[in-house]
Design an enzyme around this catalytic site. Structure first.
Site, mmCIF file in Angstrom:
data_model
loop_
_atom_site.group_PDB
_atom_site.id
_atom_site.type_symbol
_atom_site.label_atom_id
_atom_site.label_comp_id
_atom_site.label_asym_id
_atom_site.label_seq_id
_atom_site.Cartn_x
_atom_site.Cartn_y
_atom_site.Cartn_z
ATOM 1 N N HIS A 136 -34.217 33.808 36.589
ATOM 2 C CA HIS A 136 -33.319 34.621 37.429
ATOM 3 C C HIS A 136 -33.882 34.525 39.076
ATOM 4 O O HIS A 136 -34.951 33.658 39.337
ATOM 5 C CB HIS A 136 -33.640 36.172 37.132
ATOM 6 C CG HIS A 136 -32.737 36.607 36.029
ATOM 7 N ND1 HIS A 136 -31.321 36.607 36.048
ATOM 8 C CD2 HIS A 136 -32.756 37.066 34.621
ATOM 9 C CE1 HIS A 136 -30.773 36.867 34.921
ATOM 10 N NE2 HIS A 136 -31.742 37.222 33.882
ATOM 11 N N ASP A 166 -29.408 34.272 44.393
ATOM 12 C CA ASP A 166 -27.967 33.830 43.723
ATOM 13 C C ASP A 166 -26.899 33.802 44.454
ATOM 14 O O ASP A 166 -26.033 32.788 44.206
ATOM 15 C CB ASP A 166 -27.911 35.305 42.738
ATOM 16 C CG ASP A 166 -28.822 35.383 41.524
ATOM 17 O OD1 ASP A 166 -29.232 34.537 41.117
ATOM 18 O OD2 ASP A 166 -28.417 36.443 40.875
#
Length: 386
Positions: A136, A166
């Site tokens: 992540h 992200d």
């Protein structure tokens, strides 16, 4: 804040995009393309993505249409390939090799559509020792050195939500790559694969810092540099009501204005004297603690001191400047950032709310001429309105 009204088109009107549903940076990249006017068809899986919010509030699916395809069904891949054959761009965010195993990898898609731009969004990239590992945002930032730059020196590194990895290091680089590859294809070239890895993008974002490090103008530790909170006139300070003000008075004339309005003109010499920075920080902190955030906002209003109140997510849309620019908009009762950037000839807007899984199958089957989407084995919501 303004109410979204007449649907716009945007500079990507006429571009068709297939998004294989996922979470995080892939959907955000597809939203950006949709905001710019592309016809984005999100291929949702039965049962949803497994992690996410109520689809009615998932703003990253605005301006899109949705169909449901079970890629594990015998004819699932064929349905996606029908869409890919008619598309300009396909975006997927699976681990390396998964799309190939499902029958919708670059080779399968390019066999049907050689000019397709195939965008791959991952954290670690398509190759490398970690390519097959889960991850992540925070882990990707950690390995690139980016996370280690953020936060106070006497506390663990601060986690910048998932905005830096992200979305900045992932989604935006994917969109830049897709648009560049689309330009190449439309200029007479072939389609190609765009490998957008968050580790690559996050590292690329730190290009200036690496230059400063090589020049000896940046120390490789937190809270010791001009732009990482180490400088007392570039950071945040708590106010009397427990809120905060942000200070960015770097240049001499901005620094002088900052000191004047703060009532600390005797600290002029501390601008370039790092030995005086600890004292300056204490003085500045004490001054800000003497009044509330709103009182200090009024003091610095209209100045070039480069000081601003730190607003919450709910406060931001109501700031006079952001309201005047319509930086935020309201669609279907949900306040959200308006499309960006802005275009003089092909303006953008929020045309539709978040796509509901499978709700647009009939319309997509018609508009893209993909009748196979209407099969009940692939589309449990075939009767939903287009």
């Amino acid at each position: 804040m303004t109410e979204a009204k007449t649907p716009g088109h945007g500079p990507l009107t006429g571009v068709r995009v297939v998004e294989l549903a996922g979470i995080g940076p892939g959907p955000f990249a597809a939203m950006l393309l949709a905001d710019l006017g592309a016809d984005v068809v999100r291929v949702d899986r039965p049962g949803g993505p497994g992690l996410g919010i109520d689809p009615a509030y998932d703003v990253t699916n605005r301006n899109k249409r949705s169909v449901i395809v079970d890629l594990k069904a015998p004819d699932g891949a064929a349905r996606v390939l029908d869409l890919a054959e008619r598309a300009d761009v396909l975006i997927e965010g699976y681990r390396p090799g998964v799309a190939e195993r499902l029958g919708v990898g670059p080779g399968d898609c390019h066999a049907r559509n050689p000019r397709l731009v195939y965008g791959r969004m991952t954290g670690w990239g398509q190759q490398g020792p970690l390519a097959d590992r889960a991850g992540h945002d925070v882990a990707y930032l950690a390995l690139t050195g980016t996370l280690g730059m953020i936060g106070d020196p006497d506390r663990p590194p601060a986690v910048p939500a998932n905005l830096l990895g992200d979305y900045a290091g992932g989604s935006l680089y994917l969109v830049v790559g897709v648009l560049a590859a689309l330009h190449h294809a439309r200029a007479g070239g072939t389609g190609q694969v765009v490998d957008a890895a968050i580790v690559d993008g996050a590292a690329h974002l730190s290009a200036m810092i690496h230059g400063m490090l090589a020049a000896g103008a940046w120390q490789d530790r937190r809270g010791a540099n001009l732009l990482d909170g180490g400088c007392p006139y570039y950071g945040t300070y708590e106010t009397a009501d427990g809120r905060h003000m942000a200070v960015g008075a770097l240049e001499p004339r901005f620094y002088a204005e900052f000191l004047r309005l703060l009532g600390l003109e005797d600290q002029a010499a501390a601008h370039l004297d790092v030995t005086r920075w600890p004292e300056l920080r204490e003085r500045v902190a004490a001054r800000f603690k003497s009044r509330t955030r709103d009182e200090w906002t009024a003091v610095f209003e209209g100045s070039d001191a480069c000081v601003a109140p730190v607003l919450s997510l709910r406060e931001a849309p109501h700031h006079p400047h952001l309201a005047a620019r319509s930086t935020f908009t309201d669609h279907g009762g949900t306040t959200q950032p308006a499309p960006a950037p802005r275009f003089s000839a092909t303006p953008t807007t929020v045309r539709t709310g978040p796509a509901r899984p499978g709700a647009d199958t009939v319309g997509v089957a018609r508009d893209w001429d993909v009748p196979r989407l209407l099969s009940s084995s692939s589309n449990p919501q075939r009767k939903a309105s287009p």
